[in-house]
Motif scaffolding. Structure first.
Motif, PDB file in Angstrom:
ATOM      1  N   ILE A 118       0.859  -1.181   0.000  1.00 28.54           N
ATOM      2  CA  ILE A 118       0.000   0.000   0.000  1.00 28.54           C
ATOM      3  C   ILE A 118       0.896   1.231   0.000  1.00 28.54           C
ATOM      4  O   ILE A 118       2.068   1.151   0.366  1.00 28.54           O
ATOM      5  CB  ILE A 118      -0.971   0.024   1.198  1.00 28.54           C
TER       6      ILE A 118
ATOM      7  N   ASP B  54      -2.550   0.964   7.955  1.00 23.52           N
ATOM      8  CA  ASP B  54      -3.679   1.699   7.389  1.00 23.52           C
ATOM      9  C   ASP B  54      -3.197   3.093   7.005  1.00 23.52           C
ATOM     10  O   ASP B  54      -2.735   3.851   7.853  1.00 23.52           O
ATOM     11  CB  ASP B  54      -4.791   1.792   8.442  1.00 23.52           C
TER      12      ASP B  54
ATOM     13  N   SER C 189      -6.721   5.112   3.210  1.00 24.17           N
ATOM     14  CA  SER C 189      -7.550   4.628   2.111  1.00 24.17           C
ATOM     15  C   SER C 189      -7.285   3.161   1.777  1.00 24.17           C
ATOM     16  O   SER C 189      -8.086   2.542   1.077  1.00 24.17           O
ATOM     17  CB  SER C 189      -7.334   5.491   0.858  1.00 24.17           C
ATOM     18  N   GLU C 190      -6.177   2.619   2.276  1.00 23.29           N
ATOM     19  CA  GLU C 190      -5.830   1.221   2.032  1.00 23.29           C
ATOM     20  C   GLU C 190      -5.355   0.596   3.343  1.00 23.29           C
ATOM     21  O   GLU C 190      -4.786   1.278   4.182  1.00 23.29           O
ATOM     22  CB  GLU C 190      -4.677   1.094   1.032  1.00 23.29           C
TER      23      GLU C 190
ATOM     24  N   SER D 272      -3.438  -3.128   4.977  1.00 25.17           N
ATOM     25  CA  SER D 272      -2.696  -4.344   4.684  1.00 25.17           C
ATOM     26  C   SER D 272      -2.112  -4.875   5.980  1.00 25.17           C
ATOM     27  O   SER D 272      -2.051  -4.153   6.990  1.00 25.17           O
ATOM     28  CB  SER D 272      -1.578  -4.079   3.668  1.00 25.17           C
TER      29      SER D 272
END
Length: 140
Positions: free
Chosen positions: A7, A76, A79-80, A82
């Protein structure tokens, strides 16, 4: 094992393990492959597998290496999201300023080495991701 989905603001950096009759050496050096110089370094050892560390985004960049044991890092950027299990001393997780991180599921006696781009007193902590602090390309 958890498959790492890259990300923005996060990268996994590898460095070769140099082995000879004396043992092993792993080096992470500035600019190759590190994009910042350390202003602060610290160790984190957690003996309780249920412990959760982090829980905030920083105003500085950090590099995290699992020297021994393993830990799950949840990331985080606003917006993404992982996750990645850190367990190799030849891999470092680069977390840019503004990315929220939780460290959990520690193996007993896990030892982490963390390098930061700013001193503790110069660092702010945020409970939510701060996308405006994050550089768009993690390795520039």
């Amino acid at each position: 094992t958890t498959t790492f989905k890259p990300i923005s603001g996060v990268a996994l950096i590898s460095s070769p393990i140099h082995t000879d009759s004396r043992g092993e050496l792993v080096a992470f050096e500035a600019s190759r492959p590190l994009p910042f110089m350390f202003e602060r370094m610290f160790f984190m050892k957690t003996v309780d597998p249920g412990a959760v560390r982090g829980g905030h985004a920083n105003s500085c960049d950090e590099l995290i290496v699992a020297v021994s044991g393993s830990v799950l890092a949840d990331l985080d950027n606003g917006s993404e999201q992982s996750s990645i299990r850190l367990h190799r001393r030849d891999q470092a997780l680069l977390v840019r300023a503004g990315v929220l991180i939780y460290l959990r599921e520690f193996e007993p006696d896990t030892l982490l080495l963390v390098g930061a781009s700013a001193r503790y007193n110069d660092t702010r902590h945020f409970k939510v991701p701060q996308a405006h602090l994050m550089l768009p390309n993690c390795l520039t």
